[in-house]
Write a protein that holds these residues in place. Structure first.
Motif, short mmCIF file in Angstrom:
data_model
loop_
_atom_site.label_atom_id
_atom_site.label_comp_id
_atom_site.label_asym_id
_atom_site.label_seq_id
_atom_site.Cartn_x
_atom_site.Cartn_y
_atom_site.Cartn_z
N LEU A 172 0.84 -1.19 0.00
CA LEU A 172 0.00 0.00 0.00
C LEU A 172 0.88 1.24 0.00
O LEU A 172 1.99 1.22 0.54
CB LEU A 172 -0.91 0.04 1.23
CG LEU A 172 -1.90 -1.11 1.45
CD1 LEU A 172 -2.62 -0.92 2.79
CD2 LEU A 172 -2.89 -1.21 0.31
N VAL A 173 0.39 2.31 -0.59
CA VAL A 173 1.02 3.63 -0.50
C VAL A 173 -0.03 4.58 0.09
O VAL A 173 -1.11 4.73 -0.47
CB VAL A 173 1.50 4.15 -1.86
CG1 VAL A 173 2.01 5.59 -1.74
CG2 VAL A 173 2.60 3.25 -2.41
N VAL A 174 0.29 5.17 1.22
CA VAL A 174 -0.59 6.17 1.83
C VAL A 174 -0.01 7.54 1.50
O VAL A 174 1.08 7.89 1.95
CB VAL A 174 -0.67 5.99 3.36
CG1 VAL A 174 -1.58 7.06 3.97
CG2 VAL A 174 -1.19 4.60 3.70
N GLY A 175 -0.74 8.30 0.68
CA GLY A 175 -0.29 9.62 0.25
C GLY A 175 -1.10 10.72 0.92
O GLY A 175 -2.32 10.60 1.06
N VAL A 176 -0.41 11.77 1.34
CA VAL A 176 -1.07 12.92 1.95
C VAL A 176 -0.57 14.19 1.28
O VAL A 176 0.58 14.28 0.85
CB VAL A 176 -0.82 12.99 3.48
CG1 VAL A 176 -1.53 11.87 4.20
CG2 VAL A 176 0.67 12.97 3.79
N GLY A 177 -1.45 15.18 1.19
CA GLY A 177 -1.08 16.44 0.56
C GLY A 177 -2.21 17.44 0.62
O GLY A 177 -3.17 17.28 1.39
N LEU A 178 -2.11 18.46 -0.22
CA LEU A 178 -3.10 19.52 -0.25
C LEU A 178 -4.18 19.21 -1.26
O LEU A 178 -3.96 18.51 -2.26
CB LEU A 178 -2.43 20.85 -0.60
CG LEU A 178 -1.28 21.29 0.31
CD1 LEU A 178 -0.75 22.64 -0.13
CD2 LEU A 178 -1.73 21.33 1.76
N ALA A 179 -5.37 19.76 -1.02
CA ALA A 179 -6.47 19.60 -1.97
C ALA A 179 -6.14 20.33 -3.26
O ALA A 179 -5.45 21.34 -3.27
CB ALA A 179 -7.76 20.14 -1.36
#
Length: 392
Positions: free
Chosen positions: A179-186
């Protein structure tokens, strides 16, 4: 006149050449090692230096057969439990591998793409950010798999990669699903919360797609005196159970971003009092709790753990576990120089420290410190894996 020997005189002896040779003969050779003892000896060779397994394999064919036997390698990983630290990547520079072993276990291959940053190293894999996509690479097997970032409706700022194999103990995570959990801005410009919300999504290698994103609005101080160019820092994330943690910038209030894999939701956690994101490494603290290591300008290393019990406001706080004076344990004299935490190697319980005279590791169990590279002040991404040269 001939003198007669007296009865009190010692007897006259004559030592022959054969007797002399017998007296000077070498002791008999030790008994040969039987087939049952050899694997037990090889089993105890340290895993943090891959050459320690490679050299015995050159001694003779029987030893080579033992060291290449899959059953022995499974026993070896089970005996030593945690995969060893082989090296690290600099999160702020080009993705060059910095080995901590005497000889590098592998070299960076020639990729047919531009590698911008290393986002994460976990469970035997390395996650690269490319110009438009992501790439998951297994340095031990050489396997690569593209992750399409353009299909993600997030301006990606950080991510972690983790094994998705059911029941895996993460000692030999090679070739299985991830799995890759990606986080960032909308990225939706029509959203009124565009400039102050973060999103998270999960990519599954088994499905081959990203799931729909979840978002969380943040209170962001865009008028800060020293604004950061990102809300989510590029330091290594932490995985504790079903929860993934990332550090937020001071603009977001010195907090930790938490993503829950099972419930697919985002929330934030306050850092301990008087601790900011500068010089913090997230880590598991045991008992399924989040921990962290933080450094201060007086060169002290603080180890923290979240509390299980909630306070009167229904919030879990922090407890300080230990304080280590880093200047006292480092093998060099450091004066008038910043000393800060820049990373943590899970499993081997090692903290990375950046100084003006080099990068050091501090083993939190033994207290031993070791210089592993020239100066690195940015975040480091440690790579841990079992590796036996010649068995790739």
């Amino acid at each position: 006149m001939v003198a007669l020997a007296r009865s009190s005189d010692p007897p006259v002896t004559t030592q022959t050449l054969a007797d002399h040779d017998h007296a000077m003969a070498a002791p008999p050779p030790p008994p040969e090692l039987n087939d049952d003892v050899i694997p037990e000896i090889l089993l105890r060779l340290p895993p943090d230096e891959p050459a320690s397994l490679f050299r015995p394999s050159l001694a003779c064919k029987p030893w080579r057969r033992v060291l290449s036997d899959p059953a022995f390698l499974r026993r070896y990983r089970s005996f030593h439990r945690a995969p060893p630290l082989l090296g690290f990547f600099d999160g702020n520079k080009s993705p060059d591998f910095c080995p901590v072993a005497a000889a590098s276990p592998f070299s960076m291959p020639a990729f047919d793409c531009i590698l911008q940053y290393v986002l994460d190293c976990r469970h035997g894999r390395v996650l690269f950010q490319l110009t438009e996509d992501l790439l998951v690479w297994d340095p031990i097997t050489g396997r690569r798999e593209d992750v399409p970032e353009q299909e993600l409706d997030i301006l990606l700022e950080n991510a972690v990669v983790l094994c998705a194999a059911a029941g895996c103990d993460h000692r030999d995570c090679h070739g299985g699903p991830f799995l890759v959990v990606g986080v960032g801005l909308a990225t939706d410009d029509d959203d009124d919360m565009h400039d102050s919300s973060v999103q998270a999504s999960v990519y599954s290698s088994q499905v081959g797609a990203w799931q729909p994103s979840v978002y969380l609005q943040l209170e962001v101080d865009f008028d800060a005196q020293y604004p950061w160019d990102r809300l989510i820092l590029r330091s290594s994330g932490a995985v504790v159970g079903d929860e993934v943690y990332f550090l937020l910038s001071p603009d977001a209030g010195n907090k930790i971003l938490k993503y829950n894999l099972g419930r697919h939701c985002l929330s934030t956690i306050d850092l301990p009092a008087n601790v900011d994101c500068w010089g913090v490494a997230l880590m598991p603290a045991g008992d399924g709790l989040l921990g962290l290591a933080s450094s201060t300008w007086d060169s002290s290393l603080y180890l923290w753990s979240r509390l299980k019990m909630l306070n009167a406001e229904g919030v879990a706080g922090w407890v300080q576990l230990r304080v280590i004076e880093m200047r006292a344990v480092l093998p060099v004299t450091i004066t008038d120089c910043k000393v800060r935490v820049i990373g943590y190697a899970e499993g081997v319980n090692v903290v990375f420290v950046g100084t003006c005279v080099g990068t050091f590791t501090i083993n939190l169990e033994s207290g031993l410190a070791r210089k592993v590279s020239p100066t690195v002040y940015g975040p480091v991404l440690p790579f841990m894996s079992f590796y036996t040269p010649g068995t790739k």
